[in-house]
Design a protein around this motif. Structure first.
Motif, PDB file in Angstrom:
ATOM      1  N   HIS A  21     -24.430 -23.631 -11.655  1.00  0.00           N
ATOM      2  CA  HIS A  21     -24.190 -25.061 -11.870  1.00  0.00           C
ATOM      3  C   HIS A  21     -25.484 -25.853 -12.019  1.00  0.00           C
ATOM      4  O   HIS A  21     -25.436 -27.071 -12.162  1.00  0.00           O
ATOM      5  CB  HIS A  21     -23.362 -25.623 -10.710  1.00  0.00           C
ATOM      6  N   ARG A  22     -26.624 -25.141 -11.983  1.00  0.00           N
ATOM      7  CA  ARG A  22     -27.947 -25.736 -12.182  1.00  0.00           C
ATOM      8  C   ARG A  22     -28.163 -26.945 -11.272  1.00  0.00           C
ATOM      9  O   ARG A  22     -28.613 -28.011 -11.710  1.00  0.00           O
ATOM     10  CB  ARG A  22     -28.163 -26.099 -13.654  1.00  0.00           C
ATOM     11  N   ARG A  23     -27.822 -26.772 -10.018  1.00  0.00           N
ATOM     12  CA  ARG A  23     -28.043 -27.832  -9.044  1.00  0.00           C
ATOM     13  C   ARG A  23     -29.519 -27.925  -8.688  1.00  0.00           C
ATOM     14  O   ARG A  23     -30.238 -26.926  -8.695  1.00  0.00           O
ATOM     15  CB  ARG A  23     -27.195 -27.588  -7.791  1.00  0.00           C
ATOM     16  N   ASP A  24     -29.945 -29.137  -8.371  1.00  0.00           N
ATOM     17  CA  ASP A  24     -31.343 -29.335  -8.031  1.00  0.00           C
ATOM     18  C   ASP A  24     -31.720 -28.492  -6.813  1.00  0.00           C
ATOM     19  O   ASP A  24     -30.969 -28.430  -5.837  1.00  0.00           O
ATOM     20  CB  ASP A  24     -31.615 -30.818  -7.749  1.00  0.00           C
ATOM     21  N   GLN A  25     -32.862 -27.838  -6.888  1.00  0.00           N
ATOM     22  CA  GLN A  25     -33.420 -26.962  -5.862  1.00  0.00           C
ATOM     23  C   GLN A  25     -32.636 -25.654  -5.687  1.00  0.00           C
ATOM     24  O   GLN A  25     -32.806 -24.971  -4.677  1.00  0.00           O
ATOM     25  CB  GLN A  25     -33.568 -27.686  -4.522  1.00  0.00           C
ATOM     26  N   ALA A  26     -31.795 -25.321  -6.665  1.00  0.00           N
ATOM     27  CA  ALA A  26     -31.171 -24.000  -6.639  1.00  0.00           C
ATOM     28  C   ALA A  26     -32.281 -22.954  -6.719  1.00  0.00           C
ATOM     29  O   ALA A  26     -33.218 -23.079  -7.511  1.00  0.00           O
ATOM     30  CB  ALA A  26     -30.215 -23.840  -7.815  1.00  0.00           C
ATOM     31  N   SER A  27     -32.182 -21.926  -5.896  1.00  0.00           N
ATOM     32  CA  SER A  27     -33.275 -20.965  -5.816  1.00  0.00           C
ATOM     33  C   SER A  27     -32.750 -19.537  -5.870  1.00  0.00           C
ATOM     34  O   SER A  27     -31.553 -19.286  -5.683  1.00  0.00           O
ATOM     35  CB  SER A  27     -34.078 -21.173  -4.527  1.00  0.00           C
ATOM     36  N   VAL A  48     -42.978 -10.228  -3.923  1.00  0.00           N
ATOM     37  CA  VAL A  48     -41.917 -11.124  -3.445  1.00  0.00           C
ATOM     38  C   VAL A  48     -42.012 -12.411  -4.252  1.00  0.00           C
ATOM     39  O   VAL A  48     -43.061 -13.050  -4.283  1.00  0.00           O
ATOM     40  CB  VAL A  48     -42.085 -11.431  -1.947  1.00  0.00           C
ATOM     41  N   GLU A  49     -40.916 -12.786  -4.893  1.00  0.00           N
ATOM     42  CA  GLU A  49     -40.928 -13.989  -5.737  1.00  0.00           C
ATOM     43  C   GLU A  49     -39.766 -14.901  -5.363  1.00  0.00           C
ATOM     44  O   GLU A  49     -38.672 -14.430  -5.048  1.00  0.00           O
ATOM     45  CB  GLU A  49     -40.835 -13.613  -7.215  1.00  0.00           C
ATOM     46  N   LYS A  50     -40.022 -16.183  -5.431  1.00  0.00           N
ATOM     47  CA  LYS A  50     -38.971 -17.185  -5.241  1.00  0.00           C
ATOM     48  C   LYS A  50     -39.066 -18.209  -6.359  1.00  0.00           C
ATOM     49  O   LYS A  50     -40.120 -18.808  -6.572  1.00  0.00           O
ATOM     50  CB  LYS A  50     -39.099 -17.890  -3.884  1.00  0.00           C
ATOM     51  N   LYS A  51     -37.963 -18.370  -7.068  1.00  0.00           N
ATOM     52  CA  LYS A  51     -37.899 -19.346  -8.156  1.00  0.00           C
ATOM     53  C   LYS A  51     -37.011 -20.507  -7.716  1.00  0.00           C
ATOM     54  O   LYS A  51     -35.918 -20.297  -7.178  1.00  0.00           O
ATOM     55  CB  LYS A  51     -37.332 -18.693  -9.416  1.00  0.00           C
ATOM     56  N   SER A  55     -34.025 -30.302 -11.264  1.00  0.00           N
ATOM     57  CA  SER A  55     -33.283 -31.010 -12.304  1.00  0.00           C
ATOM     58  C   SER A  55     -34.175 -32.034 -13.009  1.00  0.00           C
ATOM     59  O   SER A  55     -35.131 -32.560 -12.420  1.00  0.00           O
ATOM     60  CB  SER A  55     -32.075 -31.724 -11.692  1.00  0.00           C
ATOM     61  N   ALA A  56     -33.840 -32.307 -14.267  1.00  0.00           N
ATOM     62  CA  ALA A  56     -34.670 -33.200 -15.084  1.00  0.00           C
ATOM     63  C   ALA A  56     -34.793 -34.585 -14.471  1.00  0.00           C
ATOM     64  O   ALA A  56     -35.839 -35.237 -14.564  1.00  0.00           O
ATOM     65  CB  ALA A  56     -34.102 -33.281 -16.497  1.00  0.00           C
ATOM     66  N   TYR A  57     -33.722 -35.060 -13.807  1.00  0.00           N
ATOM     67  CA  TYR A  57     -33.752 -36.434 -13.289  1.00  0.00           C
ATOM     68  C   TYR A  57     -34.781 -36.618 -12.175  1.00  0.00           C
ATOM     69  O   TYR A  57     -35.173 -37.741 -11.863  1.00  0.00           O
ATOM     70  CB  TYR A  57     -32.360 -36.849 -12.795  1.00  0.00           C
ATOM     71  N   THR A  58     -35.247 -35.516 -11.572  1.00  0.00           N
ATOM     72  CA  THR A  58     -36.235 -35.634 -10.502  1.00  0.00           C
ATOM     73  C   THR A  58     -37.641 -35.873 -11.039  1.00  0.00           C
ATOM     74  O   THR A  58     -38.528 -36.320 -10.302  1.00  0.00           O
ATOM     75  CB  THR A  58     -36.264 -34.367  -9.636  1.00  0.00           C
ATOM     76  N   GLY A  59     -37.846 -35.543 -12.321  1.00  0.00           N
ATOM     77  CA  GLY A  59     -39.176 -35.663 -12.886  1.00  0.00           C
ATOM     78  C   GLY A  59     -40.117 -34.551 -12.441  1.00  0.00           C
ATOM     79  O   GLY A  59     -41.314 -34.589 -12.740  1.00  0.00           O
ATOM     80  N   LEU A  60     -39.598 -33.554 -11.734  1.00  0.00           N
ATOM     81  CA  LEU A  60     -40.402 -32.450 -11.229  1.00  0.00           C
ATOM     82  C   LEU A  60     -40.135 -31.177 -12.034  1.00  0.00           C
ATOM     83  O   LEU A  60     -39.069 -31.030 -12.646  1.00  0.00           O
ATOM     84  CB  LEU A  60     -40.088 -32.193  -9.753  1.00  0.00           C
ATOM     85  N   SER A  61     -41.088 -30.299 -12.053  1.00  0.00           N
ATOM     86  CA  SER A  61     -40.959 -29.049 -12.801  1.00  0.00           C
ATOM     87  C   SER A  61     -40.436 -27.930 -11.903  1.00  0.00           C
ATOM     88  O   SER A  61     -40.782 -27.869 -10.719  1.00  0.00           O
ATOM     89  CB  SER A  61     -42.320 -28.635 -13.380  1.00  0.00           C
ATOM     90  N   SER A  62     -39.618 -27.070 -12.474  1.00  0.00           N
ATOM     91  CA  SER A  62     -39.209 -25.868 -11.761  1.00  0.00           C
ATOM     92  C   SER A  62     -40.449 -25.028 -11.477  1.00  0.00           C
ATOM     93  O   SER A  62     -41.448 -25.108 -12.197  1.00  0.00           O
ATOM     94  CB  SER A  62     -38.208 -25.068 -12.593  1.00  0.00           C
ATOM     95  N   ASN A  63     -40.387 -24.229 -10.432  1.00  0.00           N
ATOM     96  CA  ASN A  63     -41.578 -23.479 -10.066  1.00  0.00           C
ATOM     97  C   ASN A  63     -41.228 -22.088  -9.556  1.00  0.00           C
ATOM     98  O   ASN A  63     -40.094 -21.818  -9.167  1.00  0.00           O
ATOM     99  CB  ASN A  63     -42.388 -24.238  -9.009  1.00  0.00           C
ATOM    100  N   LYS A  64     -42.238 -21.233  -9.571  1.00  0.00           N
ATOM    101  CA  LYS A  64     -42.108 -19.872  -9.046  1.00  0.00           C
ATOM    102  C   LYS A  64     -43.333 -19.569  -8.194  1.00  0.00           C
ATOM    103  O   LYS A  64     -44.459 -19.823  -8.596  1.00  0.00           O
ATOM    104  CB  LYS A  64     -42.002 -18.850 -10.176  1.00  0.00           C
ATOM    105  N   GLU A  65     -43.086 -19.035  -6.999  1.00  0.00           N
ATOM    106  CA  GLU A  65     -44.165 -18.593  -6.125  1.00  0.00           C
ATOM    107  C   GLU A  65     -44.065 -17.087  -5.942  1.00  0.00           C
ATOM    108  O   GLU A  65     -42.982 -16.499  -6.020  1.00  0.00           O
ATOM    109  CB  GLU A  65     -44.099 -19.292  -4.772  1.00  0.00           C
ATOM    110  N   ARG A  66     -45.215 -16.481  -5.651  1.00  0.00           N
ATOM    111  CA  ARG A  66     -45.253 -15.023  -5.544  1.00  0.00           C
ATOM    112  C   ARG A  66     -46.218 -14.584  -4.449  1.00  0.00           C
ATOM    113  O   ARG A  66     -47.277 -15.166  -4.273  1.00  0.00           O
ATOM    114  CB  ARG A  66     -45.673 -14.419  -6.877  1.00  0.00           C
ATOM    115  N   GLY A  67     -45.802 -13.557  -3.716  1.00  0.00           N
ATOM    116  CA  GLY A  67     -46.668 -12.898  -2.746  1.00  0.00           C
ATOM    117  C   GLY A  67     -46.540 -11.396  -2.909  1.00  0.00           C
ATOM    118  O   GLY A  67     -45.645 -10.905  -3.615  1.00  0.00           O
ATOM    119  N   GLU A  68     -47.392 -10.654  -2.255  1.00  0.00           N
ATOM    120  CA  GLU A  68     -47.438  -9.207  -2.452  1.00  0.00           C
ATOM    121  C   GLU A  68     -47.304  -8.466  -1.130  1.00  0.00           C
ATOM    122  O   GLU A  68     -47.859  -8.877  -0.106  1.00  0.00           O
ATOM    123  CB  GLU A  68     -48.765  -8.829  -3.119  1.00  0.00           C
TER     124      GLU A  68
END
Length: 205
Positions: A21-27, A48-51, A55-68
């Motif tokens: 449903h592409r909800r904001d902060q869906a991970s 280890v990755e977390k995406k 949502s567009a209305y927040t003005g923020l970009s989706s992001n991905k973090e990674r650790g090993e």
């Protein structure tokens, strides 16, 4: 080959429904490795990755973090018992994900495997094109034993455990406006445009 094991909780599949449903902060949380993996190789690199979707209305970009991690530490990580030094941002990220997995009762549910070929200029990544072929999605069995993903060589695969995706997947990532050749490819190539395709979501539909 690139392999990724995706996590979710049972039976609600909260990550799947939030992303569908592409909800904001869906991970989504996944463990990823490159090339062959032997279950008895303790030093194999596991990422280890977390995406996180924004949502567009927040003005923020989706992001991905990674650790090993090393493969020998994965079971401790998933059980919440791994001692992770938190004197660096990667350690804090890994500790955060370890706690989230425990707090939300997430387990490994599905794996993707594919061959990736990437194209870009050696001097820049303004345009990056990737082609994924031999995409295969495999059901994990988290309750079958003390392991974090099934050993394909030892664990039999039944018909309902595997989905072979019948297409190659082309993704074009742009850091600026689309170049002229991208428009030409879109018009001439017999491909099917699919916005926001994700193998994690496709497997559960």
């Amino acid at each position: 080959d690139i392999c990724s094991v995706y996590f979710d909780n049972m039976p609600d599949l909260e990550n799947y429904h939030e992303r569908l449903h592409r909800r904001d902060q869906a991970s989504v949380i996944r463990l990823r490795w490159y090339g062959p993996r032997q279950s008895d190789d303790p030093d194999k690199q596991i990422f280890v990755e977390k995406k996180v979707h924004r949502s567009a209305y927040t003005g923020l970009s989706s992001n991905k973090e990674r650790g090993e991690l090393q493969q020998k530490d994965v079971l401790g990580f998933l059980s919440g018992t791994l001692d992770i030094p938190q004197n660096a941002s990667e350690g804090k990220f890994l500790a955060h994900v370890m706690k989230e997995i425990q707090d939300t009762s997430q387990v490994p549910l599905m794996r993707t495997s594919y061959c990736r070929t990437a194209f870009q200029k050696s001097s820049e990544n303004i345009v990056r094109i990737s082609l994924d072929t031999k995409l295969c999605m495999i059901k994990e069995h988290p309750k079958d034993g003390p392991y974090w993903c099934r050993d394909i060589g030892l664990s039999p695969l039944y018909q309902g455990d595997v989905v072979q995706f019948p297409y190659g997947v082309v993704e074009i990532k742009l850091q600026s406006n689309p170049p002229d050749f991208e428009t030409g490819i879109s018009k001439k190539t017999t491909w099917i445009r699919t916005m926001k395709f994700h193998d994690f979501s496709y497997f559960y539909t």
